[in-house]
Design a protein around this motif. Structure first.
Motif, mmCIF file in Angstrom:
data_model
loop_
_atom_site.group_PDB
_atom_site.id
_atom_site.type_symbol
_atom_site.label_atom_id
_atom_site.label_comp_id
_atom_site.label_asym_id
_atom_site.label_seq_id
_atom_site.Cartn_x
_atom_site.Cartn_y
_atom_site.Cartn_z
ATOM 1 N N ARG A 156 1.231 -0.845 -0.245
ATOM 2 C CA ARG A 156 -0.726 -0.196 -0.059
ATOM 3 C C ARG A 156 1.024 1.157 -0.212
ATOM 4 N NH1 ARG A 156 -0.339 -1.644 5.430
ATOM 5 N NH2 ARG A 156 0.381 -0.153 6.911
ATOM 6 N N ILE A 157 0.250 2.354 -0.229
ATOM 7 C CA ILE A 157 1.027 3.356 -0.228
ATOM 8 C C ILE A 157 0.629 4.754 1.229
ATOM 9 C CG2 ILE A 157 1.334 5.237 -1.847
ATOM 10 C CD1 ILE A 157 0.978 4.003 -4.685
ATOM 11 N N GLU A 158 1.104 5.342 1.589
ATOM 12 C CA GLU A 158 0.706 5.508 2.124
ATOM 13 C C GLU A 158 1.757 7.530 2.068
ATOM 14 O OE1 GLU A 158 -0.951 5.579 4.917
ATOM 15 O OE2 GLU A 158 -0.879 3.730 5.068
ATOM 16 N N TYR A 159 0.658 8.371 2.393
ATOM 17 C CA TYR A 159 1.717 9.923 3.120
ATOM 18 C C TYR A 159 1.861 10.310 4.360
ATOM 19 C CZ TYR A 159 1.868 14.814 2.159
ATOM 20 O OH TYR A 159 1.867 15.932 1.973
ATOM 21 N N GLN A 160 2.995 10.174 4.522
ATOM 22 C CA GLN A 160 3.627 11.256 5.559
ATOM 23 C C GLN A 160 3.039 12.783 5.097
ATOM 24 O OE1 GLN A 160 7.188 9.886 6.634
ATOM 25 N NE2 GLN A 160 6.651 7.827 7.331
ATOM 26 N N PRO A 161 2.691 13.389 6.270
ATOM 27 C CA PRO A 161 2.924 15.096 6.329
ATOM 28 C C PRO A 161 4.343 15.358 6.381
ATOM 29 C CG PRO A 161 0.757 14.269 7.399
ATOM 30 C CD PRO A 161 1.380 12.841 7.359
ATOM 31 N N ALA A 162 4.356 16.413 5.678
ATOM 32 C CA ALA A 162 5.552 17.754 5.409
ATOM 33 C C ALA A 162 5.588 17.886 6.791
ATOM 34 C CB ALA A 162 5.685 18.526 4.779
ATOM 35 N N ARG A 163 6.958 18.253 7.012
ATOM 36 C CA ARG A 163 7.050 19.130 9.030
ATOM 37 C C ARG A 163 8.053 20.131 8.888
ATOM 38 N NH1 ARG A 163 9.517 13.938 12.198
ATOM 39 N NH2 ARG A 163 10.911 14.086 10.126
ATOM 40 N N VAL A 164 7.895 20.643 9.739
ATOM 41 C CA VAL A 164 8.668 22.226 9.289
ATOM 42 C C VAL A 164 9.841 21.458 10.424
ATOM 43 C CG1 VAL A 164 8.807 24.374 10.218
ATOM 44 C CG2 VAL A 164 6.874 23.565 8.604
ATOM 45 N N VAL A 165 11.325 21.828 10.657
ATOM 46 C CA VAL A 165 12.253 21.483 11.674
ATOM 47 C C VAL A 165 13.026 23.239 11.162
ATOM 48 C CG1 VAL A 165 13.875 20.301 11.434
ATOM 49 C CG2 VAL A 165 12.587 19.160 10.613
ATOM 50 N N THR A 204 14.171 24.831 1.737
ATOM 51 C CA THR A 204 13.447 24.182 1.449
ATOM 52 C C THR A 204 11.932 24.682 1.330
ATOM 53 O OG1 THR A 204 13.895 23.380 3.708
ATOM 54 C CG2 THR A 204 14.930 22.594 1.624
ATOM 55 N N LEU A 205 11.841 25.591 2.877
ATOM 56 C CA LEU A 205 10.789 25.917 3.191
ATOM 57 C C LEU A 205 10.270 26.773 1.662
ATOM 58 C CD1 LEU A 205 8.045 26.286 5.003
ATOM 59 C CD2 LEU A 205 9.339 27.868 6.090
ATOM 60 N N ILE A 206 11.399 27.211 1.759
ATOM 61 C CA ILE A 206 10.551 28.828 0.518
ATOM 62 C C ILE A 206 10.172 27.596 -1.170
ATOM 63 C CG2 ILE A 206 11.275 30.156 -1.054
ATOM 64 C CD1 ILE A 206 13.716 31.273 1.420
ATOM 65 N N ASN A 207 10.976 26.682 -1.494
ATOM 66 C CA ASN A 207 10.822 26.250 -2.264
ATOM 67 C C ASN A 207 9.537 25.338 -2.057
ATOM 68 O OD1 ASN A 207 13.166 26.944 -3.704
ATOM 69 N ND2 ASN A 207 14.594 25.308 -2.865
ATOM 70 N N GLU A 208 9.144 24.380 -0.978
ATOM 71 C CA GLU A 208 7.682 24.328 -1.011
ATOM 72 C C GLU A 208 6.852 25.628 -1.387
ATOM 73 O OE1 GLU A 208 5.211 21.571 -0.573
ATOM 74 O OE2 GLU A 208 6.804 21.387 -0.660
ATOM 75 N N PHE A 209 6.729 26.774 -0.579
ATOM 76 C CA PHE A 209 6.201 27.009 -0.657
ATOM 77 C C PHE A 209 5.274 27.841 -2.308
ATOM 78 C CE2 PHE A 209 5.653 28.240 4.002
ATOM 79 C CZ PHE A 209 4.552 28.786 3.677
ATOM 80 N N ALA A 210 6.446 27.688 -2.962
ATOM 81 C CA ALA A 210 6.636 28.056 -4.196
ATOM 82 C C ALA A 210 6.089 26.936 -5.287
ATOM 83 C CB ALA A 210 8.300 28.481 -4.973
ATOM 84 N N PHE A 225 -1.736 29.952 6.642
ATOM 85 C CA PHE A 225 -2.456 29.627 7.763
ATOM 86 C C PHE A 225 -1.963 28.375 8.365
ATOM 87 C CE2 PHE A 225 -6.474 27.360 9.783
ATOM 88 C CZ PHE A 225 -6.491 28.362 10.225
ATOM 89 N N LYS A 226 -1.467 27.072 7.463
ATOM 90 C CA LYS A 226 -0.878 25.534 8.097
ATOM 91 C C LYS A 226 0.109 26.072 9.215
ATOM 92 C CE LYS A 226 -0.894 24.264 3.622
ATOM 93 N NZ LYS A 226 -0.568 23.415 3.022
ATOM 94 N N LEU A 227 0.585 26.448 8.617
ATOM 95 C CA LEU A 227 2.093 27.379 9.493
ATOM 96 C C LEU A 227 1.490 27.891 10.945
ATOM 97 C CD1 LEU A 227 5.173 28.387 6.771
ATOM 98 C CD2 LEU A 227 4.764 26.823 8.394
ATOM 99 N N LEU A 228 0.460 28.955 10.926
ATOM 100 C CA LEU A 228 0.382 29.771 11.855
ATOM 101 C C LEU A 228 -0.838 28.550 12.682
ATOM 102 C CD1 LEU A 228 0.051 32.550 13.183
ATOM 103 C CD2 LEU A 228 -1.993 32.468 11.987
ATOM 104 N N VAL A 229 -0.621 27.119 12.933
ATOM 105 C CA VAL A 229 -2.012 26.094 13.164
ATOM 106 C C VAL A 229 -0.469 25.655 13.876
ATOM 107 C CG1 VAL A 229 -3.124 24.074 13.302
ATOM 108 C CG2 VAL A 229 -3.729 26.568 11.866
ATOM 109 N N ALA A 230 0.565 25.985 13.584
ATOM 110 C CA ALA A 230 1.565 24.528 13.271
ATOM 111 C C ALA A 230 2.665 25.266 14.656
ATOM 112 C CB ALA A 230 2.623 24.319 12.273
ATOM 113 N N GLY A 231 2.200 26.870 14.418
ATOM 114 C CA GLY A 231 2.699 28.122 15.739
ATOM 115 C C GLY A 231 3.892 28.313 15.377
#
Length: 538
Positions: A156-165, A204-210, A225-231
């Motif tokens: 099966r194929i699963e998806y792991q949500p991206a994380r901000v480090v 990496t974060l800038i590229n992801e936004f683009a 908003f997703k970043l805001l929810v993550a703090g």
């Protein structure tokens, strides 16, 4: 004779009859003449009023037909095309016979495969293998050890949500403390992230936004908003500025792709608009103006599979044709695909111009939806048959393609032209479609003689789709720097899509290469078709 001429002749005849009659006095003749003259004036006034009312009725009828055509077009957009069977109508029998011959030429294996196809796993994706055994490897009856007997494998194929480090990097300077050393050297490890120097937000974060904005068409405020929810509270203006600044780092690569596009023998050219809020020139600050993206694609895959595919976007604050001419003047392009807009006919650059047959088909399809014309239905059906036959020529070289087109397609196009010229009682959208086609017929048929040309301009219109989706979500661009940033990002992303390279993996690869070489690398070595990662097959 007109009714007015008939009335005047009758009036003269009555007067002559009265004059010839001896019993009628001159006074009676005069009174009759005055009465008839008044009747003539009244008849003239009534005739003029009828002409005006008739013109008004004709205008209203045309307006009704136009509105019906617009409603039919909206219905087609909302509900899709009609599934009604196309009848032969009043099309010529010769065209029907040729269509049957063309269908006989198309091989049976050219049909698209239907049914469920086996799933293909993505190439290069990380695979994790796990083995599951019972919680207890001891037999409940005799307490002996269990031995593996058989296995069942599930994939099966699963998806792991991206994380901000967050990385807290500390660079230490070290020096020699030997008082007898003559050098007393000081050493420090150089920054390994060349593109992130003096940045608090990494590439990496800038590229992801683009990528999410221009490739997945997710507006920036949703990512914010997703970043805001993550703090993480990062302003949207800062994100937009960072994305635009990152695009400038890739400008050399975009220029290398553009040089490749205009170095080929043929291109596909089109333009699309966007609103700019704060233009630098010509408009008052804060008042939106309409800017233009010029889009060029090079796609020779149907006759020259060795030439890499590429798309180039260029931002311009105006729609003047001089912008496109300047882009083409520095290349070696000899033929151009475009739509039927008069703008392209005013180019000073001498090029072979091929107009788009897909635009012709769309106009006749609209006539079918609005008027139900059997003639338009058969024109659409014949064009589709030509397209089916054209697909069988893929893989042949340009000379062979031209020879096959002249043998099989040219006679059909000649019959279509004769039917269009002899079309009777055409009005409304059908009349517009016929005039549009005949006025551009020479440019529509250039592909018959040149095997490098295609029937339509769909290759570049497909490249514009991504920009159109982002434009719908963004509504406008802030300034001209943002427009240039859009052009760079879409040059990279659409070229990746043409070469079946994952844009996210490609952007990460060129970021790593620029960091490793600290920007001292030939941009021509970082084009998408040379990317070793992220390739996929459909």
């Amino acid at each position: 004779m007109t009714p007015q001429e008939n009335f005047e002749a009758l009036f003269v005849q009555v007067l002559n009859s009265l004059n010839s009659c001896s019993r009628v006095s001159a006074r009676v003749v005069k009174e009759v003449g005055q009465t008839v003259a008044e009747m003539k004036v009244a008849a003239d006034e009534l005739s003029g009023r009828m002409r005006r009312e008739s013109a008004r009725a004709n205008k209203a009828e045309k307006r009704v037909k136009t509105l019906e055509a617009q409603v039919a077009q909206l219905n087609r957009t909302v509900y899709g095309s009609s599934s009604e069977r196309m009848t032969d109508g009043d099309v010529s029998q010769e065209l029907l016979d040729m269509e049957a011959e063309l269908k006989a030429i198309i091989p049976a294996d050219a049909e698209k495969k239907s049914g469920k196809q086996p799933m293909k796993l993505p190439v290069g994706v990380k695979e994790i293998t796990r083995d599951f055994y019972p919680d207890s490897m001891t037999c409940d009856g005799c307490s002996g050890d269990l031995t593996p007997m058989k296995t069942k494998k599930y994939t099966r194929i699963e998806y792991q949500p991206a994380r901000v480090v967050v990385f807290n990097d500390t660079h230490h300077e070290c020096r020699c403390n030997n008082i007898n050393c003559s050098l007393r050297q000081i050493k420090r490890k150089p920054v390994d992230r060349y593109l992130d120097w003096r940045r608090t937000i990494g590439s990496t974060l800038i590229n992801e936004f683009a990528i999410q904005k221009h490739y997945e068409h997710i507006p920036v405020h949703r990512n914010w908003f997703k970043l805001l929810v993550a703090g993480h509270n990062i302003s949207r203006g800062a994100l937009n500025r960072l994305v635009n600044d990152q695009a400038k780092k890739f400008k050399g690569i975009a220029n290398a792709i553009t040089n490749h596009v205009i170095s080929g023998p043929t291109i596909h050219l089109d333009e699309t608009f966007i609103k700019c809020v704060h233009p630098k020139e010509g408009k008052k600050r804060g008042k939106p103006s309409q800017a233009t993206f010029w889009v060029m694609t090079r796609n020779e895959s149907r006759f020259n599979p060795h030439a890499p595919l590429a798309a180039s976007f260029y931002y311009s604050p105006t729609r003047k044709g001089e912008v496109a001419e300047e882009l083409l003047s520095s290349g070696s392009v000899t033929a151009m695909h475009c739509d039927g807009h008069p703008l392209y006919n005013r180019f000073k650059v001498k090029l072979i111009v091929q107009h788009c047959f897909a635009h012709v088909r769309r106009k006749f399809e609209r006539a079918v939806d609005a008027q139900g014309s059997p003639f338009a239905k058969n024109i659409v059906r014949t064009i589709r048959t030509i397209y089916d036959l054209e697909r069988t020529f893929v893989g042949s070289d340009s000379e062979e393609r031209a020879a096959k087109r002249q043998r099989h397609i040219r006679p059909v196009l000649e019959v279509i032209k004769r039917d269009l010229e002899n079309a009777q009682s055409a009005d409304g959208l059908l009349e517009q479609a016929i005039k549009y086609t005949l006025s551009r017929w020479d440019h529509l048929c250039r592909f018959i003689w040149d095997g490098r040309l295609e029937m339509d301009n769909n290759l570049v219109e497909n490249a514009i789709r991504g920009l159109a989706l982002t434009r719908r979500n963004s509504l406008f661009i802030q300034n001209e720097d943002a427009g240039e940033s859009w052009a760079i990002w879409y040059t990279l992303i659409e070229t990746c899509k043409l070469n079946r390279v994952d844009p996210r993996a490609y952007i990460g690869w060129i970021t790593d290469q620029l960091n490793l070489t600290r920007g001292k690398i030939d941009p021509a070595l970082l084009v998408p078709w040379l990317c070793p990662v992220g390739k996929y097959t459909l």
